[in-house]
Design an enzyme around this catalytic site. Structure first.
Site, PDB file in Angstrom:
ATOM      1  N   CYS A   1     -11.045 -18.207  12.248  1.00 42.07           N
ATOM      2  CA  CYS A   1     -12.083 -18.718  12.261  1.00 42.07           C
ATOM      3  C   CYS A   1     -13.287 -18.495  12.349  1.00 42.07           C
ATOM      4  O   CYS A   1     -14.286 -17.855  11.776  1.00 42.07           O
ATOM      5  CB  CYS A   1     -12.653 -19.885  13.651  1.00 42.07           C
ATOM      6  SG  CYS A   1     -11.006 -20.222  14.945  1.00 42.07           S
TER       7      CYS A   1
ATOM      8  N   HIS B   1     -11.725 -24.613   8.426  1.00 39.40           N
ATOM      9  CA  HIS B   1     -12.642 -24.815   8.711  1.00 39.40           C
ATOM     10  C   HIS B   1     -13.233 -25.952   7.860  1.00 39.40           C
ATOM     11  O   HIS B   1     -13.631 -25.654   6.216  1.00 39.40           O
ATOM     12  CB  HIS B   1     -13.354 -24.114   9.226  1.00 39.40           C
ATOM     13  CG  HIS B   1     -12.621 -23.478  10.341  1.00 39.40           C
ATOM     14  ND1 HIS B   1     -11.620 -22.364   9.902  1.00 39.40           N
ATOM     15  CD2 HIS B   1     -12.594 -23.694  11.756  1.00 39.40           C
ATOM     16  CE1 HIS B   1     -10.564 -22.032  11.051  1.00 39.40           C
ATOM     17  NE2 HIS B   1     -11.041 -22.601  12.679  1.00 39.40           N
TER      18      HIS B   1
ATOM     19  N   GLN C   1      -1.014 -20.410   9.457  1.00 35.27           N
ATOM     20  CA  GLN C   1      -1.271 -21.712  10.085  1.00 35.27           C
ATOM     21  C   GLN C   1      -1.459 -22.509   9.013  1.00 35.27           C
ATOM     22  O   GLN C   1      -2.513 -21.817   8.140  1.00 35.27           O
ATOM     23  CB  GLN C   1      -2.467 -21.586  11.090  1.00 35.27           C
ATOM     24  CG  GLN C   1      -2.468 -20.797  12.187  1.00 35.27           C
ATOM     25  CD  GLN C   1      -3.589 -20.518  13.351  1.00 35.27           C
ATOM     26  OE1 GLN C   1      -4.887 -20.441  12.624  1.00 35.27           O
ATOM     27  NE2 GLN C   1      -3.712 -21.196  14.208  1.00 35.27           N
TER      28      GLN C   1
ATOM     29  N   HIS D   1     -12.440 -27.548  13.240  1.00 38.65           N
ATOM     30  CA  HIS D   1     -11.265 -27.000  13.105  1.00 38.65           C
ATOM     31  C   HIS D   1     -10.429 -27.842  13.122  1.00 38.65           C
ATOM     32  O   HIS D   1     -10.326 -28.999  13.976  1.00 38.65           O
ATOM     33  CB  HIS D   1     -11.172 -25.843  14.323  1.00 38.65           C
ATOM     34  CG  HIS D   1     -10.152 -25.597  14.322  1.00 38.65           C
ATOM     35  ND1 HIS D   1      -9.480 -23.880  14.247  1.00 38.65           N
ATOM     36  CD2 HIS D   1      -8.789 -25.628  13.941  1.00 38.65           C
ATOM     37  CE1 HIS D   1      -8.089 -23.594  14.110  1.00 38.65           C
ATOM     38  NE2 HIS D   1      -7.751 -24.990  14.420  1.00 38.65           N
TER      39      HIS D   1
ATOM     40  N   LYS E   1     -11.995 -32.825  20.267  1.00 38.39           N
ATOM     41  CA  LYS E   1     -10.560 -32.815  19.314  1.00 38.39           C
ATOM     42  C   LYS E   1     -10.056 -34.101  19.265  1.00 38.39           C
ATOM     43  O   LYS E   1      -9.695 -34.912  20.411  1.00 38.39           O
ATOM     44  CB  LYS E   1      -9.511 -32.068  19.728  1.00 38.39           C
ATOM     45  CG  LYS E   1      -9.187 -31.670  21.143  1.00 38.39           C
ATOM     46  CD  LYS E   1      -8.289 -30.808  21.547  1.00 38.39           C
ATOM     47  CE  LYS E   1      -7.456 -31.146  22.672  1.00 38.39           C
ATOM     48  NZ  LYS E   1      -6.689 -29.496  22.932  1.00 38.39           N
TER      49      LYS E   1
ATOM     50  N   ASP F   1      -4.754 -23.369   8.281  1.00 37.69           N
ATOM     51  CA  ASP F   1      -6.262 -23.934   8.889  1.00 37.69           C
ATOM     52  C   ASP F   1      -7.398 -23.848   7.514  1.00 37.69           C
ATOM     53  O   ASP F   1      -6.662 -23.821   6.934  1.00 37.69           O
ATOM     54  CB  ASP F   1      -6.369 -22.439   9.197  1.00 37.69           C
ATOM     55  CG  ASP F   1      -6.999 -22.577  10.664  1.00 37.69           C
ATOM     56  OD1 ASP F   1      -7.424 -23.500  11.165  1.00 37.69           O
ATOM     57  OD2 ASP F   1      -7.226 -21.465  11.007  1.00 37.69           O
TER      58      ASP F   1
ATOM     59  N   ARG G   1      -0.296 -13.316  17.714  1.00 36.55           N
ATOM     60  CA  ARG G   1      -0.751 -13.433  19.142  1.00 36.55           C
ATOM     61  C   ARG G   1       0.311 -13.253  20.144  1.00 36.55           C
ATOM     62  O   ARG G   1       1.511 -13.344  19.752  1.00 36.55           O
ATOM     63  CB  ARG G   1      -1.163 -15.023  19.159  1.00 36.55           C
ATOM     64  CG  ARG G   1      -2.057 -15.945  18.471  1.00 36.55           C
ATOM     65  CD  ARG G   1      -1.959 -17.273  19.089  1.00 36.55           C
ATOM     66  NE  ARG G   1      -3.234 -17.468  17.964  1.00 36.55           N
ATOM     67  CZ  ARG G   1      -3.272 -18.917  18.368  1.00 36.55           C
ATOM     68  NH1 ARG G   1      -3.209 -19.598  18.149  1.00 36.55           N
ATOM     69  NH2 ARG G   1      -3.851 -19.093  17.465  1.00 36.55           N
TER      70      ARG G   1
END
Length: 650
Positions: free
Chosen positions: A341, A392, A388, A522, A476, A390, A370
């Site tokens: 992000c 946005h 990911q 997200h 979410k 991912d 991570r």
RNA sequence: GCCAGAGUAGCUCAGUGGUAGAGCAGCUGAUUCGUAAUCAGCAGGUCGCAGGUUCAAAUCCUGUCUCUGGCUCCA
């Protein structure tokens, strides 16, 4: 019993609608016997106004009464809970120095936590189990007692059960209930089966360490896991399911099918995608990329490391530090990105954004790292480096609903393609009791929540609302899917973020030339390719549909005499875009078939002199067997069609 | 990270103080075969790693690494 209370009558409504009167101290058992209710001998417990209730606990007053039979959905929890108690009793009898902590029923069974200086071994489990069977045979009544809190404290202190004392102090009200069978007493809310003989089939499964109250600061207790069912058949079915899960284990299939590996030399939680696994991943990526581009997403690529300042601004440095890898070069500190992000927000920040630029849907198959504690790593499901899917979405308030709606549509499309038939939607919202700990304004939370709820309603999706489960930066939706053997997996997430836009001070210029903060959403559909790959392997049990299969077809020549035709057929399949091989080993067809089946190749094409002469192949489908001969061209057509449609069948 | 268990050939596993084994896989050769295992031969090991005990260690001890199961669904 005073005469007065004995005389007082209550009204009990029975399942068949009859209303009968009963004594104020009557129990479900008394009423059921008096009214000759069916199944009293087999009942596990009663249901009083919908709440499970002991058969021998006095009714609270006028009520609706029913019996809970072993096959009743509510019976399972009671049965398992009682089994846990009997296990604790057996443990205390066999190992008198043991202190008991707690033993609830859980999704697949039950457990009980014990304190003891020496650990339990596998042999101990067998001993405990046979002692439990003896307790069942003895047919001990399980009796509920209600006493004052002080008396309960005294009781458990006398018994030398400090953990129970703790629970009575923490959780007990003025009146405290405990259950007793034989010499065994446990502080417990109940309800329980009336007699140990009423337990069903059970089995102790494993023993593991567990912290007292789940906190690492506390001592470790011994936890024994077991499971229980009303009947032996159901227990065996459950054990069979466990066996099936073991057969599907992605770590085992990953090695057997040469899909991926984890290397000790590289460190835990770092995935090596082998050629065959990489093919599957590329197919998934291509599929997603097509879907996303069709929906107006723009792909971006952001660096793997960045100055620490970027993650200080985003806030990750403060609240996510223990999960981040950092490195130093030229006296500068860098962070290996744990999330995409902040990078995407950097791209948004370049250039002034107009309301006309929105919505901006920024996607990246972004690889993040991570730090996860070594004990939590698990195959592909919990890793330290992963990619990911991912994205946005930056948008205006008036675009919220459509954007969320499109996310849900995308999710449904993706699930359908992979053959996940059932999903569960969870909406996480603020804790109304503590509105202060959240980023964003009340209006923003209301608008976001409204968009989430309305989008789900528009699609007729049932959802569960979880108060206080939202993360601090926004509400979410989480989506769980159920795989081929019914196990739930948390996959997709659609999250609002009121935090990052403010921290990075991003904006757009609205129609009236005013500066506005965009909404930021997200979302991830698969989560991470690594984890999703693991789930897919288990979902398909390694038998990938044709479009994903690393090897889609293997040609199996019956003998060397048709080698040339086999090789030519292989070339034609590959020219047609199919992933095809030719098995030229000097083995019999039977062996070639066996190996291809074990490798879970969807199409086996047997060719011999007959086929060579006619330009045909004999098609054998994985798990289904011989389909007879067909022209090579027709097979190619069929296979390409399955691939193009991303069909689930062969 | 913590607790327990486990690390022996590519895989599955046997070997509990005295010369490291089996099956499958691999390689070589023979066989040329019709829908889930053709036959024979050969090769394959720092017994996770490092120390220690012992005449002698896969085996006993210590440390360490990795993996597995678990570490509130909760009276």
């Amino acid at each position: 019993m005073s005469e007065q209370s004995a005389a007082r009558q209550i009204e009990v409504t029975l399942p068949d609608g009859r209303v009968v009167s009963a004594g104020a101290k009557d129990t479900p058992y008394d009423v059921a016997r008096a009214q000759r209710l069916e199944g009293l001998e087999t009942a596990i417990a009663a249901r009083v106004d919908g709440t499970p209730w002991d058969l021998h606990r006095p009714l609270p007053g006028s009520c609706h009464l029913a019996l809970i039979q072993p096959e009743d959905p509510d019976a399972l929890e009671i049965l398992r809970h009682s089994t846990a108690h009997v296990m604790a009793q057996a443990v205390k009898e066999l190992f008198p120095d043991t202190r008991i902590a707690q033993g609830p029923s859980i999704a697949d069974g039950f457990y009980y936590d014990f304190h003891r200086d020496t650990p339990f071994t596998e042999q101990d489990l067998a001993k405990i189990e046979s002692r439990m069977r003896k307790l069942v045979k003895r047919g001990l009544p399980i009796v509920r007692h209600e006493v004052s809190r002080d008396e309960a404290l005294r009781l458990f202190e006398e018994e030398g059960e400090p953990y129970k004392v703790h629970f009575v102090r923490e959780k007990g009200g003025d009146v405290v209930s405990y259950y007793e069978q034989g010499d065994f007493r446990d502080f417990c809310r109940g309800p329980h089966v009336p007699n140990t003989r009423r337990l069903g089939a059970f089995k102790l499964l494993s023993v593991a360490g567990a912290y007292w109250l789940g906190s690492e600061k506390n001592e470790m207790l011994w936890r024994i896991y077991g499971t229980a069912f009303p009947t032996k058949e159901q227990l065996e079915q459950h054990l069979e399911r466990l066996e099936e899960a073991r057969r599907r284990d992605h770590r085992r299939l990953g090695r057997e099918l040469d899909l991926f590996s984890l290397q000790e030399s590289a460190g835990g939680g770092l995935v090596f995608w082998h050629a065959r696994g990489a093919i599957v991943r590329q197919q998934i990526e291509t599929f997603l990329r097509e879907e996303l581009e069709r929906r107006g997403y723009r792909f971006v690529i952001t660096p793997h490391i960045a100055r620490d300042t970027l993650f200080r601004t985003s806030g990750h440095y403060d609240f996510y530090r223990e999960n981040m890898y950092t490195l130093t070069a030229d006296d500068e500190e860098f962070v290996v990105k744990p999330m995409n992000c902040p990078g995407h927000v950097q791209i948004y920040r370049t250039g002034l954004k107009s309301y006309r630029d929105l919505p901006l849907r920024m996607a990246e198959f972004g690889t993040v790292y991570r730090y996860e504690r070594s004990g939590t790593l698990h195959g592909l499901f919990r890793v330290r480096g992963f990619t990911q899917d991912d994205a946005h979405i930056f948008c205006r308030p008036d675009q919220l609903l459509d954007e969320v709606d499109d996310c849900l549509d995308l999710i449904a499309t993706v699930f359908r393609t992979f053959g996940f038939e059932k999903a569960r939607y969870e909406l996480s919202v603020r804790d109304p009791a503590d509105p202060g700990k959240y980023a964003g304004t009340d209006e923003e939370w209301a608008a976001a929540e409204d968009a989430l709820v309305r989008a789900m309603e528009r699609r007729g999706l049932e959802h569960q609302r979880l108060e206080g489960e939202a993360v601090f930066y926004g509400p979410k939706i989480d989506v769980k899917v159920y795989d081929a053997i019914g196990r739930p997996w948390q996959l997709s997430t659609v999250q609002f973020d009121f935090n990052l836009p403010r921290r990075f001070e991003i904006s757009y210029i609205d129609q009236e030339s005013r500066q506005r903060t965009p909404y930021m959403v997200h979302r991830a559909i698969l989560g991470s390719f690594e984890r999703f790959f693991g789930i897919l392997i288990e979902h398909y049990a390694g038998s990938f549909p044709v479009w994903l299969a690393p090897v889609q077809a293997r040609i199996l020549p019956v003998s060397d005499k048709v080698r040339e035709f086999a090789e030519e057929a292989g070339r034609r399949l590959r020219a047609a875009g199919l992933r095809a091989e030719v098995d030229l080993r000097s083995e019999k067809v039977g062996a070639k078939i066996r190996d291809a089946e074990l490798e879970k190749i969807p199409y086996m094409l047997v060719v011999g002199p007959r086929e060579a002469e006619r330009g045909e192949v004999s098609l054998r489908l994985r798990h289904e067997g011989d389909q007879g001969p067909m022209p090579l061209d027709r097979f190619i057509e069929r296979a390409r069609d399955k691939v193009a449609r991303r069909a689930l069948d062969n």
